[in-house]
Design an enzyme around this catalytic site. Sequence first.
Site, PDB file in Angstrom:
ATOM      1  N   ASP A 113      35.344  31.034  38.925  1.00  0.00           N
ATOM      2  CA  ASP A 113      34.273  31.852  39.680  1.00  0.00           C
ATOM      3  C   ASP A 113      34.477  33.196  38.929  1.00  0.00           C
ATOM      4  OD1 ASP A 113      32.931  30.232  41.439  1.00  0.00           O
ATOM      5  OD2 ASP A 113      34.704  30.211  42.794  1.00  0.00           O
ATOM      6  N   GLU A 145      48.260  52.619  42.298  1.00  0.00           N
ATOM      7  CA  GLU A 145      48.350  53.133  40.818  1.00  0.00           C
ATOM      8  C   GLU A 145      47.510  51.689  40.163  1.00  0.00           C
ATOM      9  OE1 GLU A 145      49.813  52.097  37.034  1.00  0.00           O
ATOM     10  OE2 GLU A 145      50.599  50.951  38.414  1.00  0.00           O
ATOM     11  N   LEU A 146      46.894  52.305  38.800  1.00  0.00           N
ATOM     12  CA  LEU A 146      45.849  51.288  38.486  1.00  0.00           C
ATOM     13  C   LEU A 146      46.424  50.258  37.621  1.00  0.00           C
ATOM     14  CD1 LEU A 146      43.088  53.770  37.199  1.00  0.00           C
ATOM     15  CD2 LEU A 146      43.060  52.397  39.223  1.00  0.00           C
ATOM     16  N   TYR A 187      34.967  32.815  48.036  1.00  0.00           N
ATOM     17  CA  TYR A 187      34.671  34.240  47.983  1.00  0.00           C
ATOM     18  C   TYR A 187      34.980  35.121  49.047  1.00  0.00           C
ATOM     19  CZ  TYR A 187      30.967  32.433  44.504  1.00  0.00           C
ATOM     20  OH  TYR A 187      30.484  31.764  43.440  1.00  0.00           O
ATOM     21  N   GLU A 188      34.709  34.627  50.369  1.00  0.00           N
ATOM     22  CA  GLU A 188      35.115  35.607  51.574  1.00  0.00           C
ATOM     23  C   GLU A 188      36.537  35.863  51.759  1.00  0.00           C
ATOM     24  OE1 GLU A 188      31.295  33.113  51.593  1.00  0.00           O
ATOM     25  OE2 GLU A 188      33.154  32.549  51.294  1.00  0.00           O
ATOM     26  N   CYS A 213      37.266  28.051  41.903  1.00  0.00           N
ATOM     27  CA  CYS A 213      36.433  27.508  43.192  1.00  0.00           C
ATOM     28  C   CYS A 213      37.552  26.563  43.975  1.00  0.00           C
ATOM     29  CB  CYS A 213      35.187  27.055  42.840  1.00  0.00           C
ATOM     30  SG  CYS A 213      34.417  25.952  44.238  1.00  0.00           S
TER      31      CYS A 213
END
Length: 122
Positions: A37, A53-54, A71-72, A30
């Site tokens: 968060d 690619e993971l 967050y946004e 935050c």
Amino acid sequence: MAEAIEVFPNPHPMRDYLIEHHADEFTSLCPKTGQPDFATMTIRYVPGPACLELKSLKLYLQSFRSKGLFYEDATNVILNDLAAACRPKWMAVESRWSVRGGIRSVITAEHGDRNLRVLAHA
């Protein structure tokens, strides 16, 4: 950080299909309190020329652990970076944040051809 995201050629570029990834342990800070968060990130996309690619995706998402972002902002930065890396026909990033102060937040950002989002709801 977007340069750390690796991709590979889409094995079926002539077909529109949905890829969905869930990262259940996303963490950022935050920017007001410095407290962590926690969120689940869901990445849905119809690939264009490349797929994500993971392992590099995991490492990219883990790089946010020490970043102070609302967050946004986190949701939109991730969408921008992933879309730049793999150039999808359509992509959505949804972040579902853990409860803080009795409020649960869900942020969704989209990129590309919205007509293809129907695949995400099939």
